[in-house]
Design a protein around this motif. Structure first.
Motif, PDB file in Angstrom:
ATOM      1  N   LEU A  38       0.824  -1.208   0.000  1.00 42.86           N
ATOM      2  CA  LEU A  38       0.000   0.000   0.000  1.00 42.86           C
ATOM      3  C   LEU A  38       0.860   1.261   0.000  1.00 42.86           C
ATOM      4  O   LEU A  38       0.522   2.248  -0.669  1.00 42.86           O
ATOM      5  N   ASN A  39       1.973   1.254   0.731  1.00 39.64           N
ATOM      6  CA  ASN A  39       2.902   2.393   0.694  1.00 39.64           C
ATOM      7  C   ASN A  39       3.395   2.633  -0.723  1.00 39.64           C
ATOM      8  O   ASN A  39       3.565   3.781  -1.153  1.00 39.64           O
ATOM      9  N   GLY A  40       3.615   1.538  -1.450  1.00 41.09           N
ATOM     10  CA  GLY A  40       4.130   1.636  -2.809  1.00 41.09           C
ATOM     11  C   GLY A  40       3.211   2.350  -3.781  1.00 41.09           C
ATOM     12  O   GLY A  40       3.654   2.814  -4.837  1.00 41.09           O
ATOM     13  N   VAL A  41       1.924   2.443  -3.445  1.00 42.56           N
ATOM     14  CA  VAL A  41       0.976   3.169  -4.298  1.00 42.56           C
ATOM     15  C   VAL A  41       0.431   4.415  -3.596  1.00 42.56           C
ATOM     16  O   VAL A  41      -0.633   4.929  -3.949  1.00 42.56           O
ATOM     17  N   GLY A  42       1.180   4.899  -2.596  1.00 41.29           N
ATOM     18  CA  GLY A  42       0.865   6.196  -2.007  1.00 41.29           C
ATOM     19  C   GLY A  42       0.037   6.215  -0.745  1.00 41.29           C
ATOM     20  O   GLY A  42      -0.312   7.290  -0.259  1.00 41.29           O
ATOM     21  N   PHE A  43      -0.307   5.057  -0.184  1.00 43.46           N
ATOM     22  CA  PHE A  43      -1.054   5.051   1.075  1.00 43.46           C
ATOM     23  C   PHE A  43      -0.085   5.118   2.243  1.00 43.46           C
ATOM     24  O   PHE A  43       0.914   4.390   2.262  1.00 43.46           O
ATOM     25  N   VAL A  44      -0.375   5.973   3.216  1.00 46.41           N
ATOM     26  CA  VAL A  44       0.454   6.095   4.415  1.00 46.41           C
ATOM     27  C   VAL A  44      -0.443   5.974   5.647  1.00 46.41           C
ATOM     28  O   VAL A  44      -1.630   6.314   5.606  1.00 46.41           O
ATOM     29  N   GLU A  45       0.143   5.490   6.715  1.00 39.58           N
ATOM     30  CA  GLU A  45      -0.639   5.293   7.935  1.00 39.58           C
ATOM     31  C   GLU A  45      -1.140   6.621   8.476  1.00 39.58           C
ATOM     32  O   GLU A  45      -0.393   7.581   8.600  1.00 39.58           O
ATOM     33  N   SER A  46      -2.440   6.647   8.807  1.00 36.51           N
ATOM     34  CA  SER A  46      -3.046   7.864   9.349  1.00 36.51           C
ATOM     35  C   SER A  46      -3.676   7.642  10.725  1.00 36.51           C
ATOM     36  O   SER A  46      -4.040   8.603  11.394  1.00 36.51           O
ATOM     37  N   LEU A  47      -3.826   6.381  11.131  1.00 33.56           N
ATOM     38  CA  LEU A  47      -4.392   6.056  12.443  1.00 33.56           C
ATOM     39  C   LEU A  47      -3.831   4.716  12.886  1.00 33.56           C
ATOM     40  O   LEU A  47      -3.786   3.770  12.095  1.00 33.56           O
ATOM     41  N   ASN A  48      -3.407   4.646  14.151  1.00 34.94           N
ATOM     42  CA  ASN A  48      -2.858   3.399  14.681  1.00 34.94           C
ATOM     43  C   ASN A  48      -3.599   3.019  15.958  1.00 34.94           C
ATOM     44  O   ASN A  48      -3.361   3.612  17.010  1.00 34.94           O
TER      45      ASN A  48
END
Length: 166
Positions: A58-68
Protein backbone atom coordinates in the motif's frame (compact mmCIF):
# COMPACT_ATOMS: atom_id res chain seq x y z
CA UNK A 1 -13.66 4.73 -2.48
CA UNK A 2 -14.97 3.52 -5.83
CA UNK A 3 -15.48 -0.02 -7.09
CA UNK A 4 -12.46 0.43 -9.36
CA UNK A 5 -10.40 1.52 -6.34
CA UNK A 6 -11.45 -1.62 -4.45
CA UNK A 7 -10.57 -3.88 -7.35
CA UNK A 8 -7.20 -2.13 -7.73
CA UNK A 9 -6.39 -2.68 -4.05
CA UNK A 10 -7.39 -6.34 -4.32
CA UNK A 11 -5.17 -6.75 -7.40
CA UNK A 12 -2.31 -5.15 -5.47
CA UNK A 13 -2.80 -7.63 -2.62
CA UNK A 14 -2.87 -10.55 -5.08
CA UNK A 15 0.44 -9.37 -6.58
CA UNK A 16 1.84 -9.20 -3.03
CA UNK A 17 0.45 -12.72 -2.50
CA UNK A 18 -1.51 -11.65 0.58
CA UNK A 19 -5.01 -12.98 1.17
CA UNK A 20 -7.47 -10.28 2.27
CA UNK A 21 -11.23 -10.16 2.80
CA UNK A 22 -13.55 -7.18 2.38
CA UNK A 23 -15.75 -6.19 5.30
CA UNK A 24 -17.88 -3.16 6.09
CA UNK A 25 -19.99 -1.43 3.48
CA UNK A 26 -18.08 -2.71 0.46
CA UNK A 27 -18.22 -6.22 1.92
CA UNK A 28 -22.00 -5.99 2.18
CA UNK A 29 -22.30 -4.62 -1.34
CA UNK A 30 -20.06 -7.47 -2.56
CA UNK A 31 -22.43 -9.98 -0.94
CA UNK A 32 -25.34 -8.26 -2.65
CA UNK A 33 -23.54 -8.12 -5.99
CA UNK A 34 -24.36 -4.42 -6.40
CA UNK A 35 -23.26 -1.09 -5.03
CA UNK A 36 -26.06 0.30 -2.86
CA UNK A 37 -24.38 3.48 -1.59
CA UNK A 38 -21.21 5.54 -1.76
CA UNK A 39 -18.33 4.37 0.43
CA UNK A 40 -15.88 6.60 2.23
CA UNK A 41 -13.38 3.78 2.84
CA UNK A 42 -12.56 0.12 2.36
CA UNK A 43 -12.42 -2.31 5.28
CA UNK A 44 -9.92 -5.13 4.75
CA UNK A 45 -9.15 -8.07 6.98
CA UNK A 46 -5.64 -9.50 6.56
CA UNK A 47 -3.43 -12.11 8.23
CA UNK A 48 -1.58 -10.38 11.05
CA UNK A 49 1.63 -12.19 10.15
CA UNK A 50 1.53 -10.60 6.66
CA UNK A 51 1.00 -7.04 7.87
CA UNK A 52 4.45 -5.85 6.72
CA UNK A 53 3.68 -7.06 3.19
CA UNK A 54 0.28 -5.33 3.21
CA UNK A 55 1.75 -2.04 4.41
CA UNK A 56 4.68 -2.21 1.97
CA UNK A 57 2.34 -2.83 -0.99
CA UNK A 58 0.00 0.00 0.00
CA UNK A 59 2.90 2.39 0.69
CA UNK A 60 4.13 1.64 -2.81
CA UNK A 61 0.98 3.17 -4.30
CA UNK A 62 0.87 6.20 -2.01
CA UNK A 63 -1.05 5.05 1.08
CA UNK A 64 0.45 6.10 4.41
CA UNK A 65 -0.64 5.29 7.94
CA UNK A 66 -3.05 7.86 9.35
CA UNK A 67 -4.39 6.06 12.44
CA UNK A 68 -2.86 3.40 14.68
CA UNK A 69 -5.18 1.48 16.99
CA UNK A 70 -3.12 -1.71 16.82
CA UNK A 71 -3.63 -4.47 17.59
CA UNK A 72 -7.32 -3.86 16.84
CA UNK A 73 -7.03 -1.91 13.58
CA UNK A 74 -5.14 0.77 11.70
CA UNK A 75 -5.90 3.06 8.78
CA UNK A 76 -3.88 4.06 5.73
CA UNK A 77 -4.83 7.01 3.55
CA UNK A 78 -3.89 8.33 0.12
CA UNK A 79 -3.34 12.03 -0.57
CA UNK A 80 -6.64 12.13 -2.50
CA UNK A 81 -8.58 11.14 0.64
CA UNK A 82 -9.14 7.42 -0.05
CA UNK A 83 -8.83 5.35 3.14
CA UNK A 84 -8.34 1.69 3.90
CA UNK A 85 -9.25 0.44 7.38
CA UNK A 86 -7.06 -2.61 8.06
CA UNK A 87 -8.02 -5.33 10.54
CA UNK A 88 -5.25 -7.82 11.48
CA UNK A 89 -6.42 -11.42 12.00
CA UNK A 90 -4.63 -14.28 13.71
CA UNK A 91 -5.60 -17.54 12.03
CA UNK A 92 -5.94 -20.97 13.63
CA UNK A 93 -5.19 -24.27 11.88
CA UNK A 94 -8.92 -24.84 11.28
CA UNK A 95 -9.25 -21.64 9.21
CA UNK A 96 -10.96 -19.62 11.94
CA UNK A 97 -9.42 -16.36 13.11
CA UNK A 98 -9.37 -13.88 15.97
CA UNK A 99 -9.08 -10.11 15.88
CA UNK A 100 -8.07 -8.15 18.96
CA UNK A 101 -10.71 -5.86 20.44
CA UNK A 102 -10.56 -2.96 22.86
CA UNK A 103 -11.54 -5.50 25.53
CA UNK A 104 -8.60 -7.92 25.54
CA UNK A 105 -10.80 -10.60 27.15
CA UNK A 106 -13.29 -10.53 24.26
CA UNK A 107 -11.59 -10.72 20.86
CA UNK A 108 -13.64 -10.71 17.70
CA UNK A 109 -14.20 -14.27 16.47
CA UNK A 110 -14.18 -15.19 12.78
CA UNK A 111 -15.41 -18.75 12.14
CA UNK A 112 -13.79 -20.41 9.14
CA UNK A 113 -17.18 -20.36 7.39
CA UNK A 114 -17.33 -16.53 7.39
CA UNK A 115 -14.72 -16.21 4.65
CA UNK A 116 -16.81 -16.21 1.47
CA UNK A 117 -16.92 -14.55 -1.92
CA UNK A 118 -19.07 -11.85 -3.41
CA UNK A 119 -19.10 -9.76 -6.57
CA UNK A 120 -17.98 -6.26 -7.40
CA UNK A 121 -19.02 -5.62 -10.96
CA UNK A 122 -18.06 -8.73 -12.90
CA UNK A 123 -15.28 -9.69 -10.49
CA UNK A 124 -15.48 -12.31 -7.76
CA UNK A 125 -13.98 -10.91 -4.54
CA UNK A 126 -13.18 -12.34 -1.10
CA UNK A 127 -15.45 -10.94 1.61
CA UNK A 128 -17.08 -11.70 4.95
CA UNK A 129 -20.39 -13.54 5.22
CA UNK A 130 -23.67 -11.79 5.97
CA UNK A 131 -23.72 -13.37 9.44
CA UNK A 132 -20.23 -12.03 10.19
CA UNK A 133 -21.25 -8.58 8.99
CA UNK A 134 -24.22 -8.62 11.39
CA UNK A 135 -21.91 -9.76 14.23
CA UNK A 136 -19.76 -6.65 13.75
CA UNK A 137 -22.73 -4.32 13.63
CA UNK A 138 -23.90 -5.06 17.18
CA UNK A 139 -23.21 -3.51 20.56
CA UNK A 140 -23.23 0.15 19.53
CA UNK A 141 -25.65 2.80 18.30
CA UNK A 142 -25.79 2.34 14.51
CA UNK A 143 -25.17 5.22 12.10
CA UNK A 144 -27.42 5.91 9.15
CA UNK A 145 -24.93 4.01 6.96
CA UNK A 146 -25.12 1.02 9.34
CA UNK A 147 -28.92 1.09 9.25
CA UNK A 148 -28.84 1.17 5.45
CA UNK A 149 -26.37 -1.75 5.30
CA UNK A 150 -28.34 -3.88 7.76
CA UNK A 151 -31.57 -3.19 5.85
CA UNK A 152 -29.85 -4.47 2.71
CA UNK A 153 -28.82 -7.69 4.49
CA UNK A 154 -32.36 -8.20 5.83
CA UNK A 155 -33.79 -7.65 2.34
CA UNK A 156 -31.36 -9.95 0.56
CA UNK A 157 -30.78 -12.70 3.13
CA UNK A 158 -33.76 -12.51 5.48
CA UNK A 159 -31.52 -12.46 8.54
CA UNK A 160 -32.12 -10.62 11.80
CA UNK A 161 -30.09 -7.46 12.37
CA UNK A 162 -30.32 -4.54 14.75
CA UNK A 163 -33.26 -2.44 13.71
CA UNK A 164 -35.29 -5.54 12.82
CA UNK A 165 -38.02 -7.21 14.81
CA UNK A 166 -36.98 -10.75 13.89
Amino acid sequence: MTADDVLSVLALMRRAEVGVWIGGGWGIDALLGEQTREHRDLDLMHPEDREDDVVRALNGVGFVESLNWRPVRFVVAASDGREIDLHPLTFAADGSALQASLDAERPFVYPATCFVTGMIGDTSVPCLSAEQQVYFHQGYEPTDRDRHDMAQLRRAFGIATHGSVR
